[in-house]
Design an enzyme around this catalytic site. Sequence first.
Site, PDB file in Angstrom:
ATOM      1  N   ARG A  77     -17.141  -5.333  88.819  1.00  0.00           N
ATOM      2  CA  ARG A  77     -18.475  -5.614  88.268  1.00  0.00           C
ATOM      3  C   ARG A  77     -19.586  -5.128  89.212  1.00  0.00           C
ATOM      4  NH1 ARG A  77     -15.514  -6.718  84.658  1.00  0.00           N
ATOM      5  NH2 ARG A  77     -15.755  -8.366  83.111  1.00  0.00           N
ATOM      6  N   SER A 134     -19.772 -13.495  80.424  1.00  0.00           N
ATOM      7  CA  SER A 134     -19.366 -14.274  81.604  1.00  0.00           C
ATOM      8  C   SER A 134     -20.586 -14.520  82.475  1.00  0.00           C
ATOM      9  CB  SER A 134     -18.341 -13.515  82.430  1.00  0.00           C
ATOM     10  OG  SER A 134     -17.156 -13.336  81.708  1.00  0.00           O
ATOM     11  N   GLU A 144     -23.159 -13.400  87.385  1.00  0.00           N
ATOM     12  CA  GLU A 144     -22.941 -12.010  86.988  1.00  0.00           C
ATOM     13  C   GLU A 144     -24.218 -11.355  86.445  1.00  0.00           C
ATOM     14  OE1 GLU A 144     -20.634 -10.328  83.444  1.00  0.00           O
ATOM     15  OE2 GLU A 144     -19.079 -10.459  84.969  1.00  0.00           O
TER      16      GLU A 144
HETATM   17  N1  EPU Z   1      -9.654 -20.335  81.717  1.00  0.00           N
HETATM   18  C1  EPU Z   1      -9.664 -21.700  81.699  1.00  0.00           C
HETATM   19  N2  EPU Z   1     -10.711 -22.325  81.090  1.00  0.00           N
HETATM   20  C2  EPU Z   1     -11.719 -21.644  80.512  1.00  0.00           C
HETATM   21  C3  EPU Z   1     -11.723 -20.245  80.553  1.00  0.00           C
HETATM   22  C4  EPU Z   1     -10.661 -19.600  81.160  1.00  0.00           C
HETATM   23  O1  EPU Z   1      -8.749 -22.355  82.191  1.00  0.00           O
HETATM   24  O2  EPU Z   1     -12.611 -22.272  79.968  1.00  0.00           O
HETATM   25  C5  EPU Z   1      -8.499 -19.637  82.317  1.00  0.00           C
HETATM   26  C6  EPU Z   1      -7.668 -18.954  81.211  1.00  0.00           C
HETATM   27  O3  EPU Z   1      -6.742 -19.823  80.678  1.00  0.00           O
HETATM   28  C7  EPU Z   1      -7.019 -17.820  81.972  1.00  0.00           C
HETATM   29  C8  EPU Z   1      -8.063 -17.478  83.032  1.00  0.00           C
HETATM   30  O4  EPU Z   1      -8.938 -18.589  83.135  1.00  0.00           O
HETATM   31  O5  EPU Z   1      -5.861 -18.270  82.620  1.00  0.00           O
HETATM   32  C9  EPU Z   1      -8.835 -16.216  82.704  1.00  0.00           C
HETATM   33  O6  EPU Z   1      -9.543 -16.386  81.472  1.00  0.00           O
HETATM   34  P1  EPU Z   1      -9.878 -15.152  80.487  1.00  0.00           P
HETATM   35  O7  EPU Z   1      -8.640 -14.399  80.208  1.00  0.00           O
HETATM   36  O8  EPU Z   1     -10.643 -15.686  79.357  1.00  0.00           O
HETATM   37  O9  EPU Z   1     -10.743 -14.177  81.344  1.00  0.00           O
HETATM   38  P2  EPU Z   1     -11.919 -14.446  82.400  1.00  0.00           P
HETATM   39  O10 EPU Z   1     -11.383 -14.164  83.770  1.00  0.00           O
HETATM   40  O11 EPU Z   1     -12.545 -15.776  82.189  1.00  0.00           O
HETATM   41  C10 EPU Z   1     -12.704 -11.958  82.454  1.00  0.00           C
HETATM   42  C11 EPU Z   1     -13.985 -11.199  82.357  1.00  0.00           C
HETATM   43  C12 EPU Z   1     -14.402 -11.069  80.904  1.00  0.00           C
HETATM   44  C13 EPU Z   1     -13.306 -10.367  80.138  1.00  0.00           C
HETATM   45  C14 EPU Z   1     -12.018 -11.165  80.282  1.00  0.00           C
HETATM   46  C15 EPU Z   1     -10.827 -10.482  79.639  1.00  0.00           C
HETATM   47  C16 EPU Z   1     -15.183 -11.595  84.433  1.00  0.00           C
HETATM   48  C17 EPU Z   1     -16.326 -12.293  85.105  1.00  0.00           C
HETATM   49  N3  EPU Z   1     -15.018 -11.856  83.137  1.00  0.00           N
HETATM   50  O12 EPU Z   1     -12.959 -13.292  82.014  1.00  0.00           O
HETATM   51  O13 EPU Z   1     -15.569 -10.269  80.870  1.00  0.00           O
HETATM   52  O14 EPU Z   1     -13.634 -10.231  78.761  1.00  0.00           O
HETATM   53  O15 EPU Z   1     -11.687 -11.331  81.685  1.00  0.00           O
HETATM   54  O16 EPU Z   1     -10.458  -9.391  80.416  1.00  0.00           O
HETATM   55  O17 EPU Z   1     -14.486 -10.810  85.082  1.00  0.00           O
HETATM   56  C18 EPU Z   1     -17.947 -10.414  80.922  1.00  0.00           C
HETATM   57  O18 EPU Z   1     -17.890  -9.879  82.030  1.00  0.00           O
HETATM   58  O19 EPU Z   1     -19.056 -10.716  80.400  1.00  0.00           O
HETATM   59  C19 EPU Z   1     -16.717 -10.723  80.231  1.00  0.00           C
HETATM   60  C20 EPU Z   1     -16.708 -11.404  79.084  1.00  0.00           C
END
Ligand code: EPU
Length: 347
Positions: free
Chosen positions: A170, A247, A343
């Site tokens: 990012r 995010s 972010e």
């Molecule tokens: N999780 C929780 N609780 C929540 C949300 C997530 O326990 O409320 C856990 C999920 O169960 C999973 C882990 O956290 O084990 C990761 O969650 P998720 O796969 O939803 O991805 P993220 O790390 O929260 C990142 C990016 C997103 C992108 C997704 C999918 C960042 C800051 N965010 O989110 O990007 O869509 O992975 O690749 O890196 C964005 O940048 O605006 C964005 C939406």
Amino acid sequence: MAATDSGWPLAGFDLARANTLALPGHAALYAEITSADQLARFVSERSPGSLRRFVLGGGSNLVLSGDFDGLVLHMAIGGHELAGEDDEAWYVRAGAGESWHDFVGWTLTQGWPGLENLSLIPGTVGAAPIQNIGAYGLEVAERFHSLTACDMDSGEFVRFDRAACRFGYRDSVFKQEGWHLDGRFVITDVTFLLPKAWQALAGYAEIAAELAAQSIASADARQIAAAVVAVRRRKLPDPAQIPNAGSFFHNPVVDVATAGRLRAAYPALPCYPQADGRCKLAAGWLIEQAGWKGKALGPVSMYEKQALVMINRGGATGADVRALMQAVQRDVMDKFAVALTPEPIFL
Ligand code: EPU
């Protein structure tokens, strides 16, 4: 959105609909930029040098603090084309103001796969490299070839290749040097390299599960795009209905010792090993465990289906967003001794 057909800035422009968190604020001056030539003319003839400048794309990664006492340049340069082709790849170029998702859809329709994992990410083509957008196992840096930017000090157009962009998680040179805030370099078009030796990236658990549910064993790019869209629609709020900026925090990257300490105390904590040996933690998990999932502070809350996303429940201001951001940061720090960094860009 009102166009400045003469190229002269508009005064007192309402920015509420120009940011996806729907925060209130006005720009002292605002101009819509629809071509590189117009931007160049604007630099030489019409941009008051001492005025603060901010370059606006889709406004989907922006926290507006209130009124902006400067000039907002809204990038609306459109167009997309096949810029070249060789044995290895298709080289596809798009104007900075193109909708990212529409552009991804167009490449897939043309039969040029490679961007499908990044479907439905809000915002514009020009903003994509600035924060190196990423999702479901792919970052835009991996498909990036080069971009053109206008040096607003000289009015010259400069080409940035992948190395010059200094991409990180990012992150890019535009953020590292603060150019995303002072508008020193304004991106006018971006070229992507889509390898002909395409390989499906469908290993991300949620995408794999979505494809399995549809009994798709070996997915093509359009099927992956459809799976990504389905997963995002289920979990992430549509800014047109529920204002948000995606995010709200980065996933924090911590050293091995910190990761070990946290994993010992919280075995369920998602940890992704990085190439440099450190660990990326899931901020959404930390925020949920800190009690903020679905919880509001005033008119803003952390979304009930994805704790990493802050939503405006109606009538929020930049100050409300900051108050919730700080409350979440404080509670995650108190519980886990991990710092969360936001972010979006703050204006
Ligand atoms: N999780 C929780 N609780 C929540 C949300 C997530 O326990 O409320 C856990 C999920 O169960 C999973 C882990 O956290 O084990 C990761 O969650 P998720 O796969 O939803 O991805 P993220 O790390 O929260 C990142 C990016 C997103 C992108 C997704 C999918 C960042 C800051 N965010 O989110 O990007 O869509 O992975 O690749 O890196 C964005 O940048 O605006 C964005 C939406």
